[in-house]
Motif scaffolding. Sequence first.
Motif, PDB file in Angstrom:
ATOM      1  N   SER A  56       0.837  -1.194   0.000  1.00 13.60           N
ATOM      2  CA  SER A  56       0.000   0.000   0.000  1.00 13.60           C
ATOM      3  C   SER A  56       0.873   1.247   0.000  1.00 13.60           C
ATOM      4  O   SER A  56       1.998   1.238   0.522  1.00 13.60           O
ATOM      5  CB  SER A  56      -0.927   0.015   1.219  1.00 13.60           C
ATOM      6  N   VAL A  57       0.333   2.319  -0.586  1.00 10.67           N
ATOM      7  CA  VAL A  57       1.047   3.587  -0.687  1.00 10.67           C
ATOM      8  C   VAL A  57       0.105   4.701  -0.247  1.00 10.67           C
ATOM      9  O   VAL A  57      -1.066   4.730  -0.627  1.00 10.67           O
ATOM     10  CB  VAL A  57       1.517   3.848  -2.136  1.00 10.67           C
ATOM     11  N   ALA A  58       0.615   5.609   0.576  1.00 12.85           N
ATOM     12  CA  ALA A  58      -0.158   6.788   0.998  1.00 12.85           C
ATOM     13  C   ALA A  58       0.699   8.037   0.814  1.00 12.85           C
ATOM     14  O   ALA A  58       1.845   8.055   1.263  1.00 12.85           O
ATOM     15  CB  ALA A  58      -0.578   6.657   2.464  1.00 12.85           C
ATOM     16  N   PRO A  59       0.160   9.073   0.130  1.00 10.81           N
ATOM     17  CA  PRO A  59      -1.184   9.192  -0.433  1.00 10.81           C
ATOM     18  C   PRO A  59      -1.458   8.132  -1.508  1.00 10.81           C
ATOM     19  O   PRO A  59      -0.538   7.526  -2.054  1.00 10.81           O
ATOM     20  CB  PRO A  59      -1.187  10.591  -1.046  1.00 10.81           C
ATOM     21  N   THR A  60      -2.746   7.934  -1.779  1.00  9.35           N
ATOM     22  CA  THR A  60      -3.145   6.949  -2.780  1.00  9.35           C
ATOM     23  C   THR A  60      -2.502   7.276  -4.129  1.00  9.35           C
ATOM     24  O   THR A  60      -2.616   8.402  -4.615  1.00  9.35           O
ATOM     25  CB  THR A  60      -4.674   6.931  -2.931  1.00  9.35           C
ATOM     26  N   PRO A  61      -1.815   6.325  -4.717  1.00  6.59           N
ATOM     27  CA  PRO A  61      -1.138   6.604  -6.000  1.00  6.59           C
ATOM     28  C   PRO A  61      -2.129   6.766  -7.141  1.00  6.59           C
ATOM     29  O   PRO A  61      -3.199   6.153  -7.163  1.00  6.59           O
ATOM     30  CB  PRO A  61      -0.258   5.371  -6.193  1.00  6.59           C
ATOM     31  N   VAL A  67       0.902  11.892  -7.752  1.00  8.71           N
ATOM     32  CA  VAL A  67       0.997  13.275  -8.219  1.00  8.71           C
ATOM     33  C   VAL A  67       0.220  14.229  -7.308  1.00  8.71           C
ATOM     34  O   VAL A  67       0.262  15.446  -7.513  1.00  8.71           O
ATOM     35  CB  VAL A  67       0.503  13.410  -9.674  1.00  8.71           C
ATOM     36  N   THR A  68      -0.453  13.684  -6.301  1.00 11.17           N
ATOM     37  CA  THR A  68      -1.077  14.538  -5.292  1.00 11.17           C
ATOM     38  C   THR A  68       0.028  15.203  -4.473  1.00 11.17           C
ATOM     39  O   THR A  68       0.904  14.510  -3.945  1.00 11.17           O
ATOM     40  CB  THR A  68      -1.969  13.711  -4.362  1.00 11.17           C
ATOM     41  N   VAL A 124       4.297   7.167   2.469  1.00  8.22           N
ATOM     42  CA  VAL A 124       4.416   5.945   3.263  1.00  8.22           C
ATOM     43  C   VAL A 124       4.160   4.747   2.354  1.00  8.22           C
ATOM     44  O   VAL A 124       3.111   4.661   1.705  1.00  8.22           O
ATOM     45  CB  VAL A 124       3.424   5.936   4.441  1.00  8.22           C
ATOM     46  N   VAL A 125       5.114   3.829   2.306  1.00  9.14           N
ATOM     47  CA  VAL A 125       5.004   2.615   1.501  1.00  9.14           C
ATOM     48  C   VAL A 125       5.090   1.421   2.445  1.00  9.14           C
ATOM     49  O   VAL A 125       6.076   1.276   3.185  1.00  9.14           O
ATOM     50  CB  VAL A 125       6.114   2.530   0.443  1.00  9.14           C
TER      51      VAL A 125
END
Length: 295
Positions: free
Chosen positions: A46-51, A71-72, A78-79
């Motif tokens: 999972s990646v944050a922010p959402t990719p 790109v947000t 966080v990965v």
Amino acid sequence: MRYLVEHTTTYTYDDDVTDSLGVAHLVPRSLPWQRVGADDAAYRVSVAPTPDDHSVETDFYGNQVSYFQVVTPHRQLVVTGTGEVDVVTPFVDAERLARRWERFRPLLDPGAPGAWRATDFALASPAVPIHPGAREYAAESLTRGRPIGEAVTELMGRIHADFDYDPAATTVTSTVPEILNRRAGVCQDFAHFTLAGLRAHGLSARYVSGYLATEPPPGKERVVGADASHAWLAVWLGDDEWLAFDPTNDQWQNERYVTVAWGRDYGDVPPVKGVIFTEATRSELAVSVDVAPLG
């Protein structure tokens, strides 16, 4: 052993990142001695922010690789890779271990079964050159006609005894000559130096990235998040058989090792790497790894 693994990498910046492109090797391999959840999909990255873009592919060496782009605008990325893994001690054919080490040089016997798959791991790579100092060091163990199992086990023990484990001695970019000169480093350095010595004699050996489940001292509880990424290596024994061993801890791979990926050296299989677009002048990196036994 069954483990619940969680590996979190956090990047923090002092200004907005407007574009972040990343590559992650975080999903353990499915192997004869290792099963990943019910299936590979049970292990999540999972990646944050959402990719805005997130895909999964299998690379040249059979590792599962996650690609993502965010790109947000963000000041923290966080990965996380998490899931369950079942591991047993890999089987090693005693008859192969007893063969003389000179038989396992794919560049000299390209027609041997499995040699075409092993050849890439017998060549120099960006972080593992064919270095004369490493060749000379390994030669003390790789004497003529010696069984390969005995030879590499002694080499592993000598490196464990002669080199100090010192995180301050090297960096992620330290070279084989620097490691030899300082006689110190971390697991990545020990693996790279051992690879250099074996490849200098024509043997095929691959860099292995993963986790080693830690055992707390008697009477002490596990410290969550205190585990870390680990590195070791495996030497080719013909066909598709390999002996995996760990010079940092002077032991063959067993049920405490979770294999994530393998390649020629660290540069092929870093847990997370990428490129960002930002005007930030400072950044921080924090890594937390937990390998919790489930039974």
